[in-house]
Design a protein around this motif. Structure first.
Motif, PDB file in Angstrom:
ATOM      1  N   PHE A  75       0.829  -1.202   0.000  1.00  0.00           N
ATOM      2  CA  PHE A  75       0.000   0.000   0.000  1.00  0.00           C
ATOM      3  C   PHE A  75       0.867   1.257   0.000  1.00  0.00           C
ATOM      4  CE2 PHE A  75      -3.673  -2.575   0.735  1.00  0.00           C
ATOM      5  CZ  PHE A  75      -4.765  -1.777   0.427  1.00  0.00           C
ATOM      6  N   ARG A  76       1.889   1.265   0.845  1.00  0.00           N
ATOM      7  CA  ARG A  76       2.742   2.453   0.942  1.00  0.00           C
ATOM      8  C   ARG A  76       3.431   2.738  -0.389  1.00  0.00           C
ATOM      9  NH1 ARG A  76       7.963   3.288   1.817  1.00  0.00           N
ATOM     10  NH2 ARG A  76       8.356   1.089   2.310  1.00  0.00           N
ATOM     11  N   LYS A  77       3.960   1.715  -1.039  1.00  0.00           N
ATOM     12  CA  LYS A  77       4.661   1.905  -2.304  1.00  0.00           C
ATOM     13  C   LYS A  77       3.699   2.300  -3.420  1.00  0.00           C
ATOM     14  CE  LYS A  77       8.844  -0.831  -1.716  1.00  0.00           C
ATOM     15  NZ  LYS A  77       9.709  -1.882  -2.307  1.00  0.00           N
ATOM     16  N   ALA A  78       2.521   1.678  -3.435  1.00  0.00           N
ATOM     17  CA  ALA A  78       1.554   1.978  -4.491  1.00  0.00           C
ATOM     18  C   ALA A  78       1.017   3.399  -4.359  1.00  0.00           C
ATOM     19  CB  ALA A  78       0.407   0.973  -4.462  1.00  0.00           C
ATOM     20  N   LEU A  79       0.920   3.909  -3.131  1.00  0.00           N
ATOM     21  CA  LEU A  79       0.411   5.264  -2.902  1.00  0.00           C
ATOM     22  C   LEU A  79       1.466   6.338  -3.132  1.00  0.00           C
ATOM     23  CD1 LEU A  79      -1.771   4.682   0.272  1.00  0.00           C
ATOM     24  CD2 LEU A  79      -2.593   5.363  -1.991  1.00  0.00           C
ATOM     25  N   GLY A  80       2.736   5.972  -3.010  1.00  0.00           N
ATOM     26  CA  GLY A  80       3.805   6.953  -3.205  1.00  0.00           C
ATOM     27  C   GLY A  80       3.692   8.099  -2.210  1.00  0.00           C
ATOM     28  N   ASN A  81       3.624   9.333  -2.705  1.00  0.00           N
ATOM     29  CA  ASN A  81       3.539  10.498  -1.810  1.00  0.00           C
ATOM     30  C   ASN A  81       2.100  10.844  -1.429  1.00  0.00           C
ATOM     31  OD1 ASN A  81       2.520  11.614  -4.138  1.00  0.00           O
ATOM     32  ND2 ASN A  81       4.096  13.192  -4.355  1.00  0.00           N
ATOM     33  N   CYS A  82       1.163   9.972  -1.808  1.00  0.00           N
ATOM     34  CA  CYS A  82      -0.272  10.118  -1.471  1.00  0.00           C
ATOM     35  C   CYS A  82      -0.939  11.295  -2.177  1.00  0.00           C
ATOM     36  CB  CYS A  82      -0.481  10.247   0.038  1.00  0.00           C
ATOM     37  SG  CYS A  82      -0.033   8.764   0.964  1.00  0.00           S
ATOM     38  N   ALA A  83      -0.307  11.831  -3.192  1.00  0.00           N
ATOM     39  CA  ALA A  83      -0.888  12.967  -3.911  1.00  0.00           C
ATOM     40  C   ALA A  83      -2.242  12.600  -4.505  1.00  0.00           C
ATOM     41  CB  ALA A  83       0.054  13.422  -5.020  1.00  0.00           C
ATOM     42  N   GLY A  84      -3.225  13.464  -4.265  1.00  0.00           N
ATOM     43  CA  GLY A  84      -4.525  13.327  -4.904  1.00  0.00           C
ATOM     44  C   GLY A  84      -5.535  12.431  -4.225  1.00  0.00           C
ATOM     45  N   ILE A  85      -5.125  11.693  -3.193  1.00  0.00           N
ATOM     46  CA  ILE A  85      -6.060  10.756  -2.568  1.00  0.00           C
ATOM     47  C   ILE A  85      -6.895  11.472  -1.497  1.00  0.00           C
ATOM     48  CG2 ILE A  85      -4.531   8.816  -2.998  1.00  0.00           C
ATOM     49  CD1 ILE A  85      -3.962   8.782   0.066  1.00  0.00           C
ATOM     50  N   TYR A  86      -7.972  10.802  -1.084  1.00  0.00           N
ATOM     51  CA  TYR A  86      -8.785  11.346  -0.006  1.00  0.00           C
ATOM     52  C   TYR A  86      -8.030  11.324   1.323  1.00  0.00           C
ATOM     53  CZ  TYR A  86     -13.049  11.487  -2.835  1.00  0.00           C
ATOM     54  OH  TYR A  86     -13.993  11.791  -3.785  1.00  0.00           O
ATOM     55  N   PRO A 126     -11.180  13.910  -7.066  1.00  0.00           N
ATOM     56  CA  PRO A 126     -11.034  14.779  -8.249  1.00  0.00           C
ATOM     57  C   PRO A 126     -10.934  16.262  -7.891  1.00  0.00           C
ATOM     58  CG  PRO A 126     -13.288  13.936  -8.060  1.00  0.00           C
ATOM     59  CD  PRO A 126     -12.465  13.187  -7.071  1.00  0.00           C
ATOM     60  N   ARG A 127     -11.464  16.649  -6.753  1.00  0.00           N
ATOM     61  CA  ARG A 127     -11.397  18.062  -6.358  1.00  0.00           C
ATOM     62  C   ARG A 127     -10.007  18.449  -5.851  1.00  0.00           C
ATOM     63  NH1 ARG A 127     -15.912  19.452  -2.190  1.00  0.00           N
ATOM     64  NH2 ARG A 127     -14.933  21.510  -2.444  1.00  0.00           N
ATOM     65  N   ARG A 128      -9.227  17.468  -5.448  1.00  0.00           N
ATOM     66  CA  ARG A 128      -7.895  17.765  -4.907  1.00  0.00           C
ATOM     67  C   ARG A 128      -6.903  18.105  -6.008  1.00  0.00           C
ATOM     68  NH1 ARG A 128      -6.611  17.457   0.003  1.00  0.00           N
ATOM     69  NH2 ARG A 128      -8.333  16.097   0.581  1.00  0.00           N
ATOM     70  N   GLU A 129      -7.179  17.674  -7.221  1.00  0.00           N
ATOM     71  CA  GLU A 129      -6.360  18.000  -8.390  1.00  0.00           C
ATOM     72  C   GLU A 129      -4.890  17.622  -8.200  1.00  0.00           C
ATOM     73  OE1 GLU A 129      -7.154  22.136  -9.107  1.00  0.00           O
ATOM     74  OE2 GLU A 129      -9.024  21.693 -10.167  1.00  0.00           O
ATOM     75  N   GLY A 130      -4.655  16.447  -7.596  1.00  0.00           N
ATOM     76  CA  GLY A 130      -3.297  15.929  -7.495  1.00  0.00           C
ATOM     77  C   GLY A 130      -2.448  16.505  -6.390  1.00  0.00           C
ATOM     78  N   SER A 131      -3.004  17.340  -5.544  1.00  0.00           N
ATOM     79  CA  SER A 131      -2.204  17.941  -4.475  1.00  0.00           C
ATOM     80  C   SER A 131      -2.042  16.974  -3.301  1.00  0.00           C
ATOM     81  CB  SER A 131      -2.862  19.232  -3.980  1.00  0.00           C
ATOM     82  OG  SER A 131      -4.120  18.959  -3.379  1.00  0.00           O
ATOM     83  N   ILE A 132      -1.062  17.245  -2.452  1.00  0.00           N
ATOM     84  CA  ILE A 132      -0.814  16.432  -1.266  1.00  0.00           C
ATOM     85  C   ILE A 132      -1.882  16.743  -0.214  1.00  0.00           C
ATOM     86  CG2 ILE A 132       0.833  15.865   0.554  1.00  0.00           C
ATOM     87  CD1 ILE A 132       1.851  15.078  -2.169  1.00  0.00           C
ATOM     88  N   SER A 142      -2.375  17.358   2.839  1.00  0.00           N
ATOM     89  CA  SER A 142      -1.836  17.745   4.141  1.00  0.00           C
ATOM     90  C   SER A 142      -1.490  19.226   4.134  1.00  0.00           C
ATOM     91  CB  SER A 142      -0.586  16.936   4.484  1.00  0.00           C
ATOM     92  OG  SER A 142       0.050  17.429   5.652  1.00  0.00           O
ATOM     93  N   THR A 143      -1.759  19.930   5.225  1.00  0.00           N
ATOM     94  CA  THR A 143      -1.390  21.342   5.302  1.00  0.00           C
ATOM     95  C   THR A 143       0.118  21.524   5.345  1.00  0.00           C
ATOM     96  OG1 THR A 143      -1.625  21.226   7.727  1.00  0.00           O
ATOM     97  CG2 THR A 143      -3.523  22.024   6.481  1.00  0.00           C
ATOM     98  N   LYS A 144       0.846  20.435   5.678  1.00  0.00           N
ATOM     99  CA  LYS A 144       2.314  20.501   5.715  1.00  0.00           C
ATOM    100  C   LYS A 144       2.922  20.423   4.318  1.00  0.00           C
ATOM    101  CE  LYS A 144       2.400  17.073   8.645  1.00  0.00           C
ATOM    102  NZ  LYS A 144       2.832  16.006   9.600  1.00  0.00           N
ATOM    103  N   GLY A 145       2.092  19.977   3.363  1.00  0.00           N
ATOM    104  CA  GLY A 145       2.598  19.824   2.009  1.00  0.00           C
ATOM    105  C   GLY A 145       3.328  18.519   1.785  1.00  0.00           C
ATOM    106  N   VAL A 146       3.366  17.671   2.805  1.00  0.00           N
ATOM    107  CA  VAL A 146       4.013  16.371   2.713  1.00  0.00           C
ATOM    108  C   VAL A 146       3.379  15.461   3.745  1.00  0.00           C
ATOM    109  CG1 VAL A 146       5.819  16.995   4.375  1.00  0.00           C
ATOM    110  CG2 VAL A 146       6.255  15.171   2.724  1.00  0.00           C
ATOM    111  N   ILE A 147       3.282  14.174   3.401  1.00  0.00           N
ATOM    112  CA  ILE A 147       2.770  13.181   4.346  1.00  0.00           C
ATOM    113  C   ILE A 147       3.954  12.641   5.133  1.00  0.00           C
ATOM    114  CG2 ILE A 147       1.651  10.948   4.615  1.00  0.00           C
ATOM    115  CD1 ILE A 147      -0.254  13.103   3.728  1.00  0.00           C
ATOM    116  N   ALA A 148       3.999  12.992   6.418  1.00  0.00           N
ATOM    117  CA  ALA A 148       5.122  12.559   7.269  1.00  0.00           C
ATOM    118  C   ALA A 148       4.716  12.701   8.717  1.00  0.00           C
ATOM    119  CB  ALA A 148       6.342  13.396   6.985  1.00  0.00           C
TER     120      ALA A 148
END
Length: 204
Positions: free
Chosen positions: A78-89, A190-196, A198-204
């Motif tokens: 799951f972690r590898k398939a999601l990558g940086n989690c861009a665009g997901i709910y 679809p409303r996220r338009e590929g953005s991360i 998180s308010t931090k701009g990164v999932i960490a």
């Protein structure tokens, strides 16, 4: 395609899984534990995840290593398939009724692993017979599987059996509820338009 293949080979287990997050619910995994195989098939069917590969372990010891390591490998997929989690709910939840049992699951791919499991299982094995041979599923390995999953997937997961009598129904309902929560969390918004997400701009 959001896919990943992970192989884990130790002195206790040999596990290789390939995951497609955007699948159709197919599960083609060589699994030596009958009830566990049923759970993974239910997980895939209800989450619409495709999973293939093989699971081997030191079942002459007990089922702990095999079940826990499968959770570790699935979480890493799951972690590898999601990558940086861009665009997901990112977060998802589901309440699943399984006959007399009612199960709630909630997940957040926020980068911080944490498991809360209130499955209220008896700890007694679920016994089955296949090909004239008796086998079982160690219900005390249920939490080990999900702990391995959240550690590798870098998510937090809450599983609560609200009520229930049958361990079979509780465990199966949990796998179905979690798969639906994961499906909701990992789908593209679809409303996220590929953005991360998180308010931090990164999932960490």
């Amino acid at each position: 395609m959001r896919t990943a293949t992970v192989k884990r080979i130790t002195g206790e287990t040999q596990i290789e899984l390939t995951l497609n997050l955007d699948g159709t619910g197919k599960c083609e995994v060589e699994n030596p534990i009958g009830f566990f195989d049923h759970m993974l098939k239910s997980f895939c069917k209800h989450g619409l995840f495709d999973l293939s590969g093989s699971i081997k372990g030191d079942l002459e010891v007990d089922q702990h290593h095999t079940i826990e390591d499968t959770g570790i490998v699935l979480g890493e997929c799951f972690r590898k398939a999601l990558g940086n989690c861009a665009g997901i709910y990112r977060a998802g939840f589901f309440i699943y009724p399984m006959d007399e049992s009612l199960i709630q699951a909630a997940v957040d791919f926020g980068g911080r692993p944490f498991l809360v499991s209130n499955a209220n299982l008896t700890g007694m094995p679920l016994v089955s017979v296949s090909g004239g041979k008796e086998s079982s599923f160690q219900t005390d390995c249920f939490e080990d599987f999900w702990q391995g999953f959240v550690n590798s997937a870098q998510c937090n997961l809450h599983i609560d059996v609200i009520r229930g009598r049958s361990d079979h129904h509780k465990v199966e309902g949990c796998f179905k509820a979690v798969s639906r929560a994961l499906r909701a969390a990992t789908e593209i918004d679809p409303r996220r338009e590929g953005s991360i997400p998180s308010t931090k701009g990164v999932i960490a």
